[in-house]
Structures are given as C-alpha cells and as structure tokens.
Design an enzyme around this catalytic site. Structure first.
Site, PDB file in Angstrom:
ATOM      1  N   TYR A   1      55.939  -7.956  34.899  1.00 27.90           N
ATOM      2  CA  TYR A   1      57.295  -8.121  34.150  1.00 27.90           C
ATOM      3  C   TYR A   1      57.727  -8.955  35.188  1.00 27.90           C
ATOM      4  O   TYR A   1      58.023  -8.865  36.442  1.00 27.90           O
ATOM      5  CB  TYR A   1      58.107  -6.722  34.008  1.00 27.90           C
ATOM      6  CG  TYR A   1      59.058  -6.939  32.872  1.00 27.90           C
ATOM      7  CD1 TYR A   1      58.771  -7.139  31.761  1.00 27.90           C
ATOM      8  CD2 TYR A   1      60.420  -7.088  33.214  1.00 27.90           C
ATOM      9  CE1 TYR A   1      59.584  -7.206  30.595  1.00 27.90           C
ATOM     10  CE2 TYR A   1      61.476  -6.962  32.326  1.00 27.90           C
ATOM     11  CZ  TYR A   1      61.053  -7.066  30.932  1.00 27.90           C
ATOM     12  OH  TYR A   1      61.976  -7.098  29.877  1.00 27.90           O
TER      13      TYR A   1
ATOM     14  N   ASN B   1      58.478  -0.105  13.961  1.00 25.00           N
ATOM     15  CA  ASN B   1      58.711   1.300  14.221  1.00 25.00           C
ATOM     16  C   ASN B   1      59.161   1.640  15.716  1.00 25.00           C
ATOM     17  O   ASN B   1      59.238   2.693  16.212  1.00 25.00           O
ATOM     18  CB  ASN B   1      57.687   2.315  13.866  1.00 25.00           C
ATOM     19  CG  ASN B   1      56.195   1.948  14.416  1.00 25.00           C
ATOM     20  OD1 ASN B   1      55.870   0.741  14.591  1.00 25.00           O
ATOM     21  ND2 ASN B   1      55.461   2.994  14.436  1.00 25.00           N
TER      22      ASN B   1
ATOM     23  N   GLY C   1      61.394   0.898  19.189  1.00 25.82           N
ATOM     24  CA  GLY C   1      62.800   1.216  19.303  1.00 25.82           C
ATOM     25  C   GLY C   1      63.567   0.383  18.813  1.00 25.82           C
ATOM     26  O   GLY C   1      64.822   0.473  18.268  1.00 25.82           O
TER      27      GLY C   1
ATOM     28  N   ASP D   1      48.501  -0.638  10.227  1.00 26.40           N
ATOM     29  CA  ASP D   1      47.799   0.437   9.480  1.00 26.40           C
ATOM     30  C   ASP D   1      47.703   1.832  10.100  1.00 26.40           C
ATOM     31  O   ASP D   1      47.254   1.825  11.283  1.00 26.40           O
ATOM     32  CB  ASP D   1      46.311  -0.134   9.107  1.00 26.40           C
ATOM     33  CG  ASP D   1      46.351  -1.176   8.148  1.00 26.40           C
ATOM     34  OD1 ASP D   1      46.807  -1.249   7.007  1.00 26.40           O
ATOM     35  OD2 ASP D   1      46.295  -2.507   8.581  1.00 26.40           O
TER      36      ASP D   1
ATOM     37  N   TYR E   1      60.490 -11.676  20.855  1.00 27.56           N
ATOM     38  CA  TYR E   1      61.277 -10.955  21.912  1.00 27.56           C
ATOM     39  C   TYR E   1      60.386  -9.898  22.655  1.00 27.56           C
ATOM     40  O   TYR E   1      60.798  -9.073  23.685  1.00 27.56           O
ATOM     41  CB  TYR E   1      62.595 -10.278  21.363  1.00 27.56           C
ATOM     42  CG  TYR E   1      62.201  -9.080  20.433  1.00 27.56           C
ATOM     43  CD1 TYR E   1      62.010  -7.719  20.978  1.00 27.56           C
ATOM     44  CD2 TYR E   1      62.028  -9.238  19.255  1.00 27.56           C
ATOM     45  CE1 TYR E   1      61.703  -6.798  19.995  1.00 27.56           C
ATOM     46  CE2 TYR E   1      61.729  -8.159  18.267  1.00 27.56           C
ATOM     47  CZ  TYR E   1      61.783  -6.917  18.782  1.00 27.56           C
ATOM     48  OH  TYR E   1      61.355  -5.880  17.852  1.00 27.56           O
TER      49      TYR E   1
ATOM     50  N   GLY F   1      55.606  -9.134  23.305  1.00 28.77           N
ATOM     51  CA  GLY F   1      54.272  -9.486  23.136  1.00 28.77           C
ATOM     52  C   GLY F   1      53.270  -8.253  23.217  1.00 28.77           C
ATOM     53  O   GLY F   1      52.444  -8.374  23.953  1.00 28.77           O
TER      54      GLY F   1
END
Length: 322
Positions: free
Chosen positions: A85, A184, A186, A208, A275, A277
């Site tokens: 990061y 789904n 946050g 799925d 926003y 990956g």
C-alpha cells in the site's frame, strides 16, 4: 472483519502474498496500560498473536487520551501490513486506518475536544487497533452527537469513500442509476444506503455464491435496487436491466475482467471510477469503450482526498450529511 478492543483477538488467515510470517502483539489493558496490534515488518502476515501490555505516556498540554471503542479491518489495512500500500508507516507501528473512540482526558491547552466526546482519527497513521492511545488533539475530530458507534467506526474510509464517489464524478439526480461491483463490501454497502436516500437506483454485482438469495435480501434491505452476479447479468441482461435506466456512473473495486461488465452497461460519455483492485488485476478497458462510447476512466483514493482536499468545514459537512 473487525476488532472490538474490549472483547477479543484477531484471527488472520495466511495468504499467498505473504513472504514471511511474523509475530504481532495484542494485549488487553486496564487503567494506564493499553493493548495494541503491533507490526514490526511490512512484508509479512499476522500468524501469531500474543498478549503484551504497554504503559501509556502522561497527557501533555496539547494531547488527549482516547479509549478506542471499535475499529474495522479494511483491505487497505491488510495491504499495508503486506507492504503493498502506498502509505508506509514508520515501524514499529500500530495498524488500523479508522475507528471510533471516547476521549478520557485532555491537556490544559486543548479546546477542540473534551472528556466524553466520541472521536475519529484525523490522520491515516494514528493506528486504531488498540484499546487506548495518547496523541495530539489535532489528530482526532469530534463526531455529531448521537452518531451510531459502528457507523462512526467506518466513517473515515468506507462511508466517506461512498459519499465522494456519488458526489464528485457525475451529476446524479433522483431516478438516475449507478452500477458497482464488490457490492457487499463496506464501501459498496454504504453506496446502497446513500444512493437510496438520494433516490438513485443501484445495480449491484457480487460474486457467485450458494447463499445469493440471503445476500440479495440483506443488500436490498440497505437500499440496493438490483443485486446480481456477473454470470446472472450475462445470461439475463435484458430482464435484469428492464426496470432501470442505463447507469450514468460505474464504481469499480475489483478491476480485471469485471470492468467489462460495468462498461457494457454504462451510458456513453459517462464515467467509470476505480477505487480498489481486489482481483489484483489491472483495470481492463476495451478500446471500443474509449473510442466509440467516449467513456471516462478515473481513479479515486480517499486518503489523498483527506490529505489534499479535506478541511474541518468540508469534513463536518460530510459527517453531518452522512
């Protein structure tokens, strides 16, 4: 995945991306001792937790003592631990980009907060995975009175990301439509709720899974208009899309081939914003989307917005609106 400092410890899975296994520390605290989840190496996975207590420093004139109440674990937190990061905290460091706490004590010169205030971090590197901390008063900000605590714990990253994605890239009006993957997550769940409050439809793509009906019911309870999987959308596109307009905005947190599904549904001359990956694949954009549909492809990083754009007034407006 999240952490309540008053209840328990983390259980972290091993992942293929980890080059080594290090020990992190997690401890409990009473009085002036405190606990934290401690990172010593940014190219590692959390494999073993052990209890450790540390002494809190005295509160100086410009500082505050905060007891953490709740803090989530976001993908960016994991990526930071893995050294993948852009934010590289000085080591050793305490993890956690966001969370909510209560002010216990303030220094003599502190005027922006008082004991009893609920606060969130004003910086990405404060470290929320601990029970207590002492920091400069400028490193925290107060919340509007009555803000639900679990909501507050995700306000700096997930809720603010969803708000800005819906606010900054297209002029969305009631009746318009947004399509997103990772629906789904946050941030994805926050998009449902904020868009529904504004009268904006959402097409929400999830992976799925056997329990798709349970997940669909849950997300629709948050305000989602349509919940589908990529395979369902490919097979039944006409029936799924018949009751909503073509989207004006696409929100991408997966990348890879998932972008194709978003771009196929997007109106010409509109915007896909990336926003995240989660697939660890590049953003894939067909040449035809750029040339013939004149699609705009943008990126968004909430940490940069906080650093470059956020002011006390702007942040207060966002938090009050949310």
């Amino acid at each position: 995945m999240g952490y309540n400092p008053l209840e328990g410890e983390f259980n972290w899975p091993k992942t293929d991306q980890c080059s080594s296994h290090q020990s992190y520390t997690l401890s409990y605290s009473v009085n002036i001792d405190h606990s934290l989840l401690f990172c010593n190496n940014l190219m590692c996975c959390l494999d073993i937790n052990r209890i450790q207590e540390q002494q809190l420093p005295e509160v100086s004139d410009d500082e505050v003592k905060v007891q953490m109440i709740a803090a989530p674990i976001n993908p960016a937190d994991i990526n930071t631990i893995q050294g993948q990061y852009p934010i590289k905290p000085t080591l050793p460091a305490v993890g956690g980009f966001e969370g909510v706490g209560e002010v216990l004590e303030v220094g003599h010169r502190v005027t922006n907060v008082k004991p009893g205030d609920k606060v969130i971090s004003n910086t990405a590197t404060l470290g929320s995975w601990r029970t207590h901390l002492v920091c400069n008063s400028s490193a925290v900000r107060t919340l509007p009175e009555g803000t639900p605590l679990l909501f507050a714990a995700t306000m700096r990253v997930n809720m603010s990301t969803a708000y800005r994605l819906l606010q900054d890239f297209e002029d969305l009006q009631p009746g318009d439509c947004v399509i997103q993957n990772a629906a789904n997550s946050g941030a994805g769940q926050a998009v449902h709720s904020i868009a529904a409050a504004r009268g904006v439809n959402t097409i929400n793509i999830v992976r799925d899974r056997p329990d798709i009906e349970d997940l669909r019911s849950y997300l629709q309870g948050l305000g989602a208009t349509i919940v589908t999987t990529e395979s369902q959308l490919r097979q039944n596109e006409k029936s799924i899309m018949q009751d909503v307009p073509k989207p004006k905005l696409a929100l991408n947190a997966v990348s890879g081939k998932s972008c194709f599904v978003l771009l196929k549904q997007l109106q010409p001359k509109r915007t896909m914003v990336t926003y995240g990956g989660m697939s660890r694949q590049p953003v894939m954009v067909p040449t035809s989307s750029l040339i013939f549909s004149d699609i705009k492809v943008r990126g968004y990083w909430m940490s940069r917005w906080h650093e470059e754009t956020a002011t006390d007034i702007v942040s207060f407006i966002i938090f009050t609106t949310l």
